[in-house]
Design a protein around this motif. Structure first.
Motif, mmCIF file in Angstrom:
data_model
loop_
_atom_site.group_PDB
_atom_site.id
_atom_site.type_symbol
_atom_site.label_atom_id
_atom_site.label_comp_id
_atom_site.label_asym_id
_atom_site.label_seq_id
_atom_site.Cartn_x
_atom_site.Cartn_y
_atom_site.Cartn_z
ATOM 1 N N ALA A 1 0.840 -1.209 0.000
ATOM 2 C CA ALA A 1 0.000 0.000 0.000
ATOM 3 C C ALA A 1 0.872 1.255 0.000
ATOM 4 N N PRO A 2 0.703 2.171 -0.953
ATOM 5 C CA PRO A 2 1.493 3.414 -0.964
ATOM 6 C C PRO A 2 1.222 4.244 0.286
ATOM 7 N N ARG A 3 2.276 4.801 0.853
ATOM 8 C CA ARG A 3 2.123 5.557 2.103
ATOM 9 C C ARG A 3 1.264 6.803 1.933
ATOM 10 N N GLN A 4 1.252 7.367 0.700
ATOM 11 C CA GLN A 4 0.488 8.600 0.496
ATOM 12 C C GLN A 4 -0.989 8.343 0.211
ATOM 13 N N HIS A 5 -1.387 7.081 0.085
ATOM 14 C CA HIS A 5 -2.803 6.751 -0.140
ATOM 15 C C HIS A 5 -3.613 6.927 1.145
ATOM 16 N N TYR A 6 -4.939 6.851 0.998
ATOM 17 C CA TYR A 6 -5.850 7.016 2.130
ATOM 18 C C TYR A 6 -6.776 5.800 2.247
ATOM 19 N N PHE A 7 -7.333 5.640 3.424
ATOM 20 C CA PHE A 7 -8.354 4.621 3.679
ATOM 21 C C PHE A 7 -9.399 5.249 4.587
ATOM 22 N N ILE A 8 -10.469 4.502 4.878
ATOM 23 C CA ILE A 8 -11.516 4.992 5.787
ATOM 24 C C ILE A 8 -11.436 4.209 7.096
ATOM 25 N N GLN A 9 -11.250 4.925 8.187
ATOM 26 C CA GLN A 9 -11.228 4.294 9.515
ATOM 27 C C GLN A 9 -12.676 4.097 9.956
ATOM 28 N N LEU A 10 -13.078 2.852 10.113
ATOM 29 C CA LEU A 10 -14.461 2.556 10.487
ATOM 30 C C LEU A 10 -14.628 2.388 11.994
ATOM 31 N N ARG B 1 -7.162 12.115 -0.379
ATOM 32 C CA ARG B 1 -8.098 12.307 0.731
ATOM 33 C C ARG B 1 -9.495 12.612 0.203
ATOM 34 N N GLU B 2 -9.564 13.365 -0.911
ATOM 35 C CA GLU B 2 -10.854 13.715 -1.483
ATOM 36 C C GLU B 2 -11.613 12.470 -1.937
ATOM 37 N N ALA B 3 -10.871 11.528 -2.527
ATOM 38 C CA ALA B 3 -11.510 10.283 -2.977
ATOM 39 C C ALA B 3 -12.027 9.484 -1.789
ATOM 40 N N ALA B 4 -11.256 9.454 -0.704
ATOM 41 C CA ALA B 4 -11.682 8.733 0.495
ATOM 42 C C ALA B 4 -12.904 9.392 1.110
ATOM 43 N N ALA B 5 -12.921 10.742 1.128
ATOM 44 C CA ALA B 5 -14.063 11.476 1.693
ATOM 45 C C ALA B 5 -15.324 11.231 0.870
ATOM 46 N N ALA B 6 -15.172 11.196 -0.467
ATOM 47 C CA ALA B 6 -16.334 10.946 -1.330
ATOM 48 C C ALA B 6 -16.874 9.534 -1.100
ATOM 49 N N ALA B 7 -15.974 8.567 -0.956
ATOM 50 C CA ALA B 7 -16.401 7.188 -0.685
ATOM 51 C C ALA B 7 -17.073 7.079 0.673
ATOM 52 N N MET B 8 -16.592 7.870 1.622
ATOM 53 C CA MET B 8 -17.168 7.842 2.968
ATOM 54 C C MET B 8 -18.617 8.326 2.950
ATOM 55 N N LEU B 9 -18.907 9.333 2.135
ATOM 56 C CA LEU B 9 -20.270 9.858 2.042
ATOM 57 C C LEU B 9 -21.231 8.826 1.459
ATOM 58 N N ALA B 10 -20.703 7.885 0.678
ATOM 59 C CA ALA B 10 -21.549 6.874 0.041
ATOM 60 C C ALA B 10 -21.738 5.628 0.905
ATOM 61 N N SER C 1 -25.899 2.578 8.330
ATOM 62 C CA SER C 1 -25.528 1.750 9.484
ATOM 63 C C SER C 1 -24.043 1.834 9.782
ATOM 64 N N ILE C 2 -23.221 2.051 8.756
ATOM 65 C CA ILE C 2 -21.779 2.197 8.942
ATOM 66 C C ILE C 2 -21.443 3.628 9.362
ATOM 67 N N LYS C 3 -22.171 4.591 8.808
ATOM 68 C CA LYS C 3 -21.930 5.989 9.188
ATOM 69 C C LYS C 3 -22.189 6.236 10.666
ATOM 70 N N ALA C 4 -23.047 5.407 11.254
ATOM 71 C CA ALA C 4 -23.362 5.578 12.679
ATOM 72 C C ALA C 4 -22.131 5.432 13.547
ATOM 73 N N ALA C 5 -21.102 4.723 13.060
ATOM 74 C CA ALA C 5 -19.861 4.549 13.825
ATOM 75 C C ALA C 5 -18.915 5.732 13.644
ATOM 76 N N GLN C 6 -19.340 6.738 12.875
ATOM 77 C CA GLN C 6 -18.589 7.965 12.651
ATOM 78 C C GLN C 6 -17.213 7.699 12.021
ATOM 79 N N PRO C 7 -17.187 7.154 10.798
ATOM 80 C CA PRO C 7 -15.916 6.887 10.113
ATOM 81 C C PRO C 7 -15.227 8.179 9.690
ATOM 82 N N PHE C 8 -13.927 8.103 9.390
ATOM 83 C CA PHE C 8 -13.194 9.269 8.924
ATOM 84 C C PHE C 8 -11.992 8.799 8.096
ATOM 85 N N PRO C 9 -11.520 9.649 7.141
ATOM 86 C CA PRO C 9 -10.391 9.252 6.289
ATOM 87 C C PRO C 9 -9.059 9.406 7.017
#
Length: 458
Positions: free
Chosen positions: A371-380, A430-439, A443-451
């Motif tokens: 995984a590239p260090r500069q990439h992002y993920f969503i913390q669930l 980060r923008e791509a991760a944020a857009a994916a987070m909105l989608a 039930s998953i958003k209830a856990a308050q995820p963040f990039p």
């Protein structure tokens, strides 16, 4: 009926302190915890423990569990923790319709086992929910352990869920409680609400009570409630109710700092954790001790100078250069986390992770290598490693609404605590991760995820 209902256009009181399941707040990880509890109970996980401070919402969670368990689960609810060993058996017998007829303990236990076997054969599960378990006598806790031994060839006949204050953990740490402690396979903790959660909690309860206007609580009022309540839902309810009454009394439709001060004065809460008393003597001894050490070091340097010998050198490790988050990956400069991923070995500290957790540990191991260090993920999710039931339940629920191949779990002690995180996806920005987070599903958003950036995992 509260005096301010008509004034604020409310259908019913929004901040009652008695548990009302229509007002269950699924934010701040409460919803995922409920799901994980249901999963643990229906998957034959033995004894389950839920702890939280006074007023953190344990009883509400217990009531929700009673409502949400499948139809094939029969529940026994013990609200009185001070029952003796024999009284617990009698209470269970009453719930199961087993006549006691003055039976001795061993005979009554045998009759209960027969009744549980009949229900198991009919495809039913039986779960006993014990509220305020921290107040149970030692002999009653021992009886709980013995009841957990009732089983068929492959399954437990009686599931047990303990709801308690943190004092239960202190009791279970005693050496004479180790047998019961080792029977508890899943641990959940209801942490106090954070300030953002408090704001969502207050608005949720207002809307659930029929309120349709703009939020009457100002940001300053919410911040004060969060501080004064220390994030405990019962205290939030008390402060919110009293401040609404204060606003009504002054003819206002807004709750601000003045109304919160009135409510706080009337509530008179004491801090959950009293500050440790200031001990001048220990401070003085510490100062004197530090002075003695300094004098000894100074003497060593002076002696070295007088004898012509060089003074002892102070070793200083070189500091690694700071790396920008946008720099290219540096191979092996920061070794990746190595979470416990074996499905056979038992994790350190006697933590036994479930099958799904181990599977997603392995997926993390495979992913982090490249995984590239500069990439992002969503913390669930991020929680204590000991909360194995919460982790396993969350993964089971998430895998139903997300791509299981993109779900990963890792174990970390970077914060100083043994914790497990659940993450999702791999995004170039980060923008791509944020857009994916909105989608993400609600039930998953209830856990308050963040990039987060991959570099934060190293």
């Amino acid at each position: 009926m509260s005096l301010y209902l008509e004034h604020f256009g409310l259908r019913e009181p929004p901040f009652r302190i008695t548990p009302h399941t229509d007002f269950f707040f699924s934010g701040a990880n409460r919803g995922p915890t409920l799901d994980a509890l249901i999963y643990a109970i229906t998957q034959d996980e033995g004894i389950v423990k839920v702890t939280g401070e006074v007023g953190s919402g344990k009883t509400m969670l217990c009531r929700m569990l009673l409502e949400r368990l499948p139809a094939n689960v029969e529940t026994l609810y013990l609200a009185n923790p001070s029952l003796s060993r024999q009284e617990i058996l009698g209470a269970i017998a009453d719930e199961l319709g087993v006549p006691t007829d003055g039976k001795a303990t061993h005979s009554l236990t045998r009759a209960l086992q027969d009744a549980l076997i009949e229900r198991y054969a009919a495809g039913k599960r039986v779960v006993m929910l014990i509220d305020e378990a921290h107040a149970m006598p030692a002999e009653s806790l021992e009886e709980i352990r013995l009841l957990s031994n009732l089983e068929s060839k492959a399954n437990k006949l009686l599931q047990i869920a303990l709801f308690a204050q943190p004092e239960l953990d202190e009791r279970l740490s005693a050496n004479d409680m180790r047998q019961l402690r080792e029977r508890i396979t899943q641990h959940f903790n209801l942490a106090p609400l954070k300030q953002d959660d408090v704001a969502s909690y207050i608005e949720f309860r207002l809307r659930a009570a029929g309120y349709h206007g703009p939020n009457p609580f100002t940001d300053a009022a919410v911040k004060q409630i969060a501080n004064l309540s220390e994030g405990l839902s019962r205290r939030i309810n008390i402060l919110a109710d009293k401040s609404l009454l204060a606003a009504y009394s002054s003819g206002s439709h807004q709750v601000d700092s003045a109304e919160i001060r009135i409510a706080a004065h009337d509530a008179r809460f004491t801090p959950l954790r009293q500050p440790a008393p200031f001990k001048a003597k220990q401070l003085l001894l510490g100062i004197v001790g530090s002075g003695v050490v300094a004098l000894l070091l100074l003497g060593a340097f002076n002696l070295g100078s007088l004898s012509g010998q060089p003074a002892p050198a102070i070793s200083e490790k070189p500091r690694p250069a700071l790396e920008s988050a946008t720099d290219k990956p540096v191979a092996k400069t920061f070794p990746p986390l190595r979470p416990v991923a074996s499905s056979n070995a038992e994790a350190p500290a006697n933590i036994r992770f479930g099958q799904l957790t181990r599977q997603h540990f392995a997926q993390y191991d495979s992913w982090i290598e490249s995984a590239p260090r500069q990439h992002y993920f969503i913390q669930l999710l991020a929680t204590e490693a000991s909360h194995t039931g919460e982790i396993e339940g969350f993964l089971a629920r998430a895998a139903q609404v997300l791509d299981p191949a993109e779900l990963r779990a890792y174990r970390s002690s970077l914060s100083g605590n043994d914790r497990v995180g659940v993450i999702y996806g791999d995004y170039p920005t980060r923008e791509a991760a944020a857009a994916a987070m909105l989608a993400l599903p609600e039930s998953i958003k209830a856990a308050q995820p963040f990039p987060r950036q991959v570099s934060r995992l190293h």
